[in-house]
Design an enzyme around this catalytic site. Structure first.
Site, PDB file in Angstrom:
ATOM      1  N   LEU A  16       0.832  -1.207   0.000  1.00 48.44           N
ATOM      2  CA  LEU A  16       0.000   0.000   0.000  1.00 48.44           C
ATOM      3  C   LEU A  16       0.866   1.255   0.000  1.00 48.44           C
ATOM      4  O   LEU A  16       0.355   2.365  -0.037  1.00 48.44           O
ATOM      5  CB  LEU A  16      -0.915   0.024   1.231  1.00 48.44           C
ATOM      6  N   TYR A  55      13.974 -10.826  -6.837  1.00 47.02           N
ATOM      7  CA  TYR A  55      12.569 -11.168  -7.084  1.00 47.02           C
ATOM      8  C   TYR A  55      11.799 -11.387  -5.792  1.00 47.02           C
ATOM      9  O   TYR A  55      10.589 -11.266  -5.728  1.00 47.02           O
ATOM     10  CB  TYR A  55      12.460 -12.419  -7.961  1.00 47.02           C
ATOM     11  N   CYS A 383      28.128  -0.402 -11.639  1.00 45.32           N
ATOM     12  CA  CYS A 383      28.630  -1.617 -11.008  1.00 45.32           C
ATOM     13  C   CYS A 383      28.796  -2.730 -12.046  1.00 45.32           C
ATOM     14  O   CYS A 383      29.707  -2.656 -12.846  1.00 45.32           O
ATOM     15  CB  CYS A 383      27.737  -2.008  -9.836  1.00 45.32           C
ATOM     16  N   HIS A 509      27.544   2.856  -6.673  1.00 42.86           N
ATOM     17  CA  HIS A 509      26.126   3.053  -7.010  1.00 42.86           C
ATOM     18  C   HIS A 509      25.692   4.496  -6.730  1.00 42.86           C
ATOM     19  O   HIS A 509      25.236   4.789  -5.623  1.00 42.86           O
ATOM     20  CB  HIS A 509      25.259   2.105  -6.181  1.00 42.86           C
ATOM     21  N   GLU A 511      23.114   5.842  -7.520  1.00 36.11           N
ATOM     22  CA  GLU A 511      21.652   5.932  -7.312  1.00 36.11           C
ATOM     23  C   GLU A 511      21.267   5.971  -5.836  1.00 36.11           C
ATOM     24  O   GLU A 511      20.149   6.339  -5.502  1.00 36.11           O
ATOM     25  CB  GLU A 511      20.922   4.789  -8.029  1.00 36.11           C
TER      26      GLU A 511
END
Ligand code: GLN
Length: 534
Positions: A16, A55, A383, A509, A511
């Site tokens: 949610l 996943y 990376c 990284h 990000e």
């Protein structure tokens, strides 16, 4: 003023957006000048998500201090504009691990060690640790999962006790729930919310505030009904309506006076909130004048959560460049034939290859790097993306046939990417990679130096393999520039080439450090170059 504690639980279904809701409350309180920290509790038994498949879990986020943690920590840092630590994410695994270790040391003095009080005490101490001897005004703790989950029970019991320990004025319970709209009946259904609040009350927690996730605004009628059945005041039934841009959520809450309500209920002594910069960002984000399309090429593309921070960083950079971001997802494990692939890539303005593990999809990524290099398409490799860039260069420019990373081919004649001797010794999987912040020195007159505008930067890492020092000379002689290196020059942090609009790879990284109001310089310039090409 002592530290105040806010607990956020979730009901009815998962996904949610509890992390974003929690982060939004954090941002709102911070806008009053309060010192706020956010914490995520994950009820699973793993010590951290570092060993989990994307996943299963989505992205593994990395903090400055090198903890591998839940992607919600990414939301927290992006909304709070601050850096969190390993204490901001706890799991059942960590709690049990520490209780069992204490038991083996004999610290429980012969007692039977039980969920209540020993596990719950451990949980409470991890929450209170964040108060940092009261230097933090508000600790907001989000409890992962959904009320009713077996594994969440000890955490709910612990936070129930927190009100007993700290008093009503210092604790608050916020419950995020789902209010579905049933098309056939043309009405919102409040029953699932009633049930999940009843479940919380059975544990002894009466929520003070309800955040109702719905796809359109609730009517006064529905709000009253929820208030009455859930025993929550009318003004504390807050609409968490679907929005196009997640960064708008704090503003939606503010419009409904959620922050004022929290301030009043907790008796916080504050002035007026300052949300101006945030509001301007959201305005810019919602009405850009240009567009940019980036091809993101990875093997976990079916689960977008695997690339959460990548998506957000591209978004921050696009907003700062006044562009609407479109992402073209390319599954490198299921690639089209070369001509089709070239046609697809040609349509994008820039190409990004994110991090990853394992051989699946790697040859596809190497092909994509080749396309970007030869066709002068702006390219960013992160990376594993940078490692593929080095492999491609070795194979196709330096003539090292079959060059590879030993992660994928142990017998390659040219192991251009390899484990360093210190990594070879390590057998355990959890928390043993090169993790967290490492300094990187930038070479003068390079793209990297220009992008950052500084000589030394610190960025976050999560990898085991490195560019092998044995091939540095061969690669550099043929034009691959290592424009960022560790201060001792042993580790290659950034690679680039000249004569290309933007062709850059980072072993770290970027990000993880991009924020809405302060996009990562790497992403900002990558998007900028992609737009020039377009
Ligand atoms: N698998 C590579 C390594 O371990 C890259 C890791 C990553 O992309 N995060 O070095």
């Amino acid at each position: 003023m002592g530290t105040k504690y806010i607990f956020v639980t979730g009901g009815v279904v998962s996904s949610l957006g509890k992390g974003v809701a929690t982060a939004s409350i954090g941002l709102l309180l911070k806008s009053y000048g309060l010192k706020v920290t956010l914490q995520k509790i994950d009820p699973y038994i793993n010590i951290d998500p570092g060993t989990m498949n994307p996943y299963q879990h989505g992205e593994v986020y990395v903090t400055e201090d090198g903890s591998e943690c839940d992607l919600d920590i990414g939301h927290y840092e992006r909304f709070l504009h601050g850096a969190l630590t390993r204490d901001n994410n706890i799991t059942s695994g960590q709690i049990y691990n520490s209780v069992i270790t204490k038991e083996r040391r004999g610290e429980y003095l012969g007692k039977t060690v039980q969920v209540v009080p020993h596990i719950t005490d451990e949980i409470k101490s991890r929450i209170m640790k964040l108060a940092g001897s009261n230097s933090v005004d508000v600790v907001i703790t989000e409890i992962g999962g959904t009320v009713g989950d077996i594994e969440g029970q000890p955490f709910l019991e612990a936070v129930r006790q927190m009100r007993l320990d700290h008093g009503r004025n210092n604790t608050m319970y916020v419950h995020l729930t789902f209010v579905p709209y049933i098309k056939a009946a043309r009405e919102f259904k409040t029953k699932p919310t009633q049930h999940s609040v009843r479940e919380l009350r059975a544990i002894g927690i009466q929520p003070d505030i309800l955040l109702c996730r719905s796809d359109s605004w609730l009517t006064d009628e529905e709000r009253k009904k929820i208030s009455l059945f859930c025993n929550v005041t009318n003004e504390a039934v807050i609409d968490a309506v679907d929005v196009e841009c997640i960064y708008e959520i704090p503003l939606i809450f503010h419009k409904q006076k959620l922050d004022q309500l929290i301030v009043d209920l907790l008796g916080l002594d504050v002035g007026e909130p300052d949300l101006e910069e945030w509001r301007l960002f959201v305005e810019r984000a919602k009405s850009p004048t240009k567009t940019v399309e980036i091809a993101v090429c990875g093997k976990y593309v079916e689960l977008r959560d695997s690339y959460k921070s990548i998506i957000e960083s591209l978004y921050h950079a696009a907003v700062a460049n006044d562009a609407r971001l479109k992402i073209k997802w390319i599954d490198t494990d299921r690639m089209e034939d070369d001509i089709q692939l070239s046609n697809t890539l040609a349509l994008s303005d820039g190409i990004l290859i994110p991090g990853g593990f394992g051989i699946r999809g790697v040859e596809g990524k190497i092909k994509i790097v080749k396309y970007a290099r030869e066709n002068k398409k702006p390219f960013l490799g992160i990376c594993l993306g940078m490692q593929c860039m080095v492999i491609e260069y070795a194979r196709n420019v330096c003539g090292m046939k079959g060059a590879n990373s030993t992660e994928f081919d142990d017998n390659t004649s040219y192991p251009v990417i390899d484990l360093l001797p210190e990594q070879k010794k390590i057998k355990a999987l959890g928390g043993t990679m090169r993790l967290g912040n490492w300094p990187c020195q930038l070479e003068p007159k390079t793209l990297a130096r220009k992008i950052y505008g500084r000589d030394v930067v610190e960025e976050r890492h999560r990898h085991r393999y490195e560019v092998s020092p044995k091939y540095l000379k061969a690669l550099s002689d043929k034009g691959l520039i290592f424009s960022g290196r560790s201060p001792n020059k042993k580790l290659m942090e950034i690679a680039e080439i000249s004569g290309h609009p933007f062709f850059l790879g980072t072993q770290f990284h970027p990000e993880f450090t991009s924020r809405p109001l302060a996009p990562s310089p790497v992403f900002y310039n990558f998007i900028g170059s992609s737009m020039k090409k377009a």
